[in-house]
Scaffold this motif. Structure first.
Motif, PDB file in Angstrom:
ATOM      1  N   PHE A 392     -23.585  30.091 -43.151  1.00  0.00           N
ATOM      2  CA  PHE A 392     -23.317  29.492 -44.458  1.00  0.00           C
ATOM      3  C   PHE A 392     -23.660  28.002 -44.514  1.00  0.00           C
ATOM      4  N   ASP A 393     -23.930  27.397 -43.334  1.00  0.00           N
ATOM      5  CA  ASP A 393     -24.355  25.994 -43.303  1.00  0.00           C
ATOM      6  C   ASP A 393     -25.871  25.854 -43.388  1.00  0.00           C
ATOM      7  N   GLY A 394     -26.580  26.972 -43.441  1.00  0.00           N
ATOM      8  CA  GLY A 394     -28.031  26.933 -43.549  1.00  0.00           C
ATOM      9  C   GLY A 394     -28.768  27.053 -42.227  1.00  0.00           C
ATOM     10  N   LYS A 395     -28.044  27.116 -41.108  1.00  0.00           N
ATOM     11  CA  LYS A 395     -28.686  27.274 -39.802  1.00  0.00           C
ATOM     12  C   LYS A 395     -29.294  28.676 -39.710  1.00  0.00           C
ATOM     13  N   GLU A 396     -30.551  28.738 -39.222  1.00  0.00           N
ATOM     14  CA  GLU A 396     -31.253  30.015 -39.129  1.00  0.00           C
ATOM     15  C   GLU A 396     -31.756  30.272 -37.715  1.00  0.00           C
TER      16      GLU A 396
END
Length: 473
Positions: A392-396
Motif C-alpha cells: 500500500f506504500d507503492g513498493k513493488e
C-alpha cells in the motif's frame, strides 16, 4: 503486412469459433438451470439472480457461482443433477459466489440486536466433529479474560450444545428482564457472560430442520443482553454447510480460529474451512492442532499417536504463522467433565495454560494487525510477462512466472513431511503464466497456472522474501 494478415485469419476464425461454441454451451446450461425453482419464490434460480456467474474456461471446465443462502447446498445438488444430461461437460465446478465487499450498506454490515456493543466477534470452528473445538473455545475465552478483556462465549451448536456441561450448568434456566421481555439474560460463570441453546432446551438433543436452526441460533445470540464486550467467542457447529454459512453472514465475524487434529483427513477438512472463511471474507486468525502429541509421565518420551501432523504445511502453504499445537493431557478431559475449565484450574505457569495464553495473544495480535494493515495487490503484467506484488506504500517487486511456478509449495510439489521438492525433475513450461490470481484471506494469494496447475498458494510474506528471486529487467 499481407502475409502476416493472411496467417492470422485462420487464428481469428478459430478463436471466434471457440467463442461461439462457448456461448452456445452457456445457453444450453442456462436453459437447463431455468427449470430449477427456488424454494422462496415461484421464479427459477436464473431469473431471481441465484446464479451469479457462469463461465467456461479454456480447458472446458464449467464454473457456476451460486448465491450464498440457507438453500445453497440443496440448489448446488439440484444443479449438479440437472447438468448430468450434458455429456460434453467433463469437469463441473459449482461453488459459492464470493461475498461482494462493495455492495453492502451500513445496515447489513453493522452488528445487529444486542451485538452492537460487542467490539470483536470470533468464530471457533472445526470442519469435523470430535476434535475438541468446544473445549478450546471455552479455554480461549477464559484466557482472553485473563489478559484483562471483557469476554462472552456463545454456544452456536443447537444439535449438540456442549457449554452447559463444560461449565457445570446443565440444569440452568433462562430468564428475561421484566422491562424487556423479548430479551434474554446471559448466564454468568466466573465473570464471563455465556449463552447456549442447551440452556433453553434443557440440554436435550434438538430435532430441528436445517433452515430453522440458523434462524433460532441467530435470534438467540442477538436477543441475549451481552452489554459491552471486548470479545465474543462463538463456538460454531462442526462442518462447512448451510448453517455455518448463514451464521457467518448474520454475525459478521471479525476472525476465525480453526481447530483440527494431526490426521490427513482433518487437514483436508481444515483447507475446506479456510476456503469457506476466505469466500465469506473472514480472516483466519490461527489454526490449533489439538491432541498433537502425548508425553509419557514416566519417561518423558513424546508419542504422536495420530501422526506427525500438518502444521508445517499450514504454515508454508497458507502462511498462517500463528498455528500452534495442544498435547493430549488427561486433566483437560477430567476438568471439562467436572465443569471446570482447565485454564482456571491448573497453575498459571502450567504448559497447557502457557499454550492457551499464546493462543489468546495470537488472536488479539492478529485482529490488531488486520485493523492496522492493508493487503498487498498481486497482478500479472502481460507486456513484461512478470507477476508484480505491490504494497500500500507503492513498493513493488516483479517476479518471473517461471520463478514463482517452480517455487510452489503445495502437496503436489513438496513432500508434506520431509519438505523434499517433488517437481525437480519435471520439465517446466517456459511460457507458463498465471491464468487466474485470487486473494486468500489476508495472508496469501492463490494462482491458477496456464499449465493446468491449480493448487498454488503463496503467502504475501514469502513473496517479499529473498526465497522468491526478484526479476531484474
Amino acid at each position: 503486412m499481407l502475409r502476416r494478415l493472411t496467417k492470422s485469419v485462420p487464428i481469428i476464425n478459430k478463436l471466434y469459433f471457440a467463442f461461439s461454441i462457448n456461448e452456445e454451451y452457456k445457453i444450453q446450461i442456462l436453459n437447463r438451470l431455468k427449470e430449477i425453482k427456488h424454494s422462496d419464490s415461484h421464479k427459477d434460480i436464473v431469473s431471481n439472480g441465484y446464479v451469479e456467474n457462469l463461465s467456461i474456461d479454456q480447458d472446458g471446465r464449467v464454473i457456476i457461482d451460486l448465491k450464498l443462502d440457507q438453500d445453497y447446498r440443496k440448489i448446488k445438488a439440484l444443479c449438479s443433477d440437472a447438468l448430468k444430461q450434458f455429456e460434453w461437460i467433463k469437469n463441473l465446478d459449482i461453488r459459492m459466489a464470493p461475498k461482494k465487499e462493495n455492495v453492502f450498506t451500513q445496515t447489513n454490515t453493522q452488528k445487529r440486536g444486542n451485538l452492537q456493543n460487542v467490539n470483536k466477534i470470533i468464530a471457533v470452528s472445526s470442519c469435523k466433529g470430535g476434535v475438541g473445538k468446544s473445549t478450546i473455545a471455552l479455554n480461549l475465552t477464559f484466557s482472553l479474560q485473563k489478559l484483562g478483556f471483557k469476554v462472552g462465549i456463545f454456544d452456536a451448536d443447537a444439535y449438540g450444545p456442549s457449554l452447559p456441561t463444560l461449565i457445570g450448568k446443565e440444569k440452568q434456566q433462562l430468564y428475561a428482564p421484566e422491562d424487556k421481555p423479548k430479551e434474554i439474560l446471559p448466564i454468568e460463570f466466573n465473570g464471563v457472560k455465556t449463552m447456549s441453546y442447551g440452556y433453553a432446551s434443557g440440554n436435550q438433543k434438538a430435532i430441528i430442520r436445517g433452515p430453522m436452526v440458523s434462524s433460532i441460533v441467530v435470534q438467540l445470540v442477538q436477543q441475549t443482553q451481552w452489554q459491552s464486550l471486548d470479545y465474543l467467542v462463538v463456538d460454531m457447529p462442526p462442518g462447512t454447510g448451510d448453517i455455518q454459512i448463514s451464521l457467518c453472514q448474520e454475525l459478521n465475524f471479525d476472525g476465525a480460529v480453526i481447530v483440527t487434529t494431526p490426521q490427513r483427513l482433518s487437514f483436508i477438512d481444515v483447507v475446506k474451512g479456510i476456503e469457506m472463511f476466505d469466500v465469506l471474507k473472514v480472516p483466519t486468525l490461527s489454526v490449533v492442532e489439538n491432541m498433537a502429541e502425548y508425553v509419557c509421565p514416566n519417561c518423558n518420551h513424546v508419542h504422536r499417536p495420530f501422526g506427525l501432523g500438518y502444521m508445517n504445511m499450514l504454515q508454508k502453504q497458507f502462511g498462517i504463522a500463528t498455528a500452534l499445537s495442544i498435547p493430549l493431557y488427561g486433566d483437560i478431559s477430567k476438568y471439562s467433565d467436572l465443569g471446570s475449565p482447565v485454564v482456571l484450574t491448573l497453575p498459571d505457569d502450567h504448559t497447557i495454560n502457557n499454550i492457551y495464553r499464546q493462543l489468546a495473544n495470537n488472536v488479539v495480535n492478529e485482529l490488531n494487525r488486520i485493523d492496522l494493515t492493508k493487503t498487498p495487490t498481486v497482478r500479472y503484467d502481460t507486456g513484461k510477462r512478470v507477476i508484480i506484488i505491490r504494497d500500500f506504500d507503492g513498493k513493488e517487486k516483479p517476479i518471473k512466472s517461471t520463478e514463482l511456478r517452480s517455487k510452489c509449495n503445495c502437496a503436489l510439489c513438496v513432500d508434506e513431511f520431509t519438505g523434499r521438492r517433488l517437481n525437480q525433475n519435471q520439465q517446466l513450461d517456459q511460457e507458463v503464466y498465471p491464468y487466474k490470481i485470487e486473494p486468500k484471506g489476508n495472508y496469501a494469494v492463490a494462482i491458477v497456472w496456464s499449465d493446468g496447475h491449480r493448487s498454488s498458494i503463496y503467502p504475501y510474506k514469502r513473496l517479499w522474501s529473498d526465497e522468491i528471486i526478484e526479476y531484474k529487467s
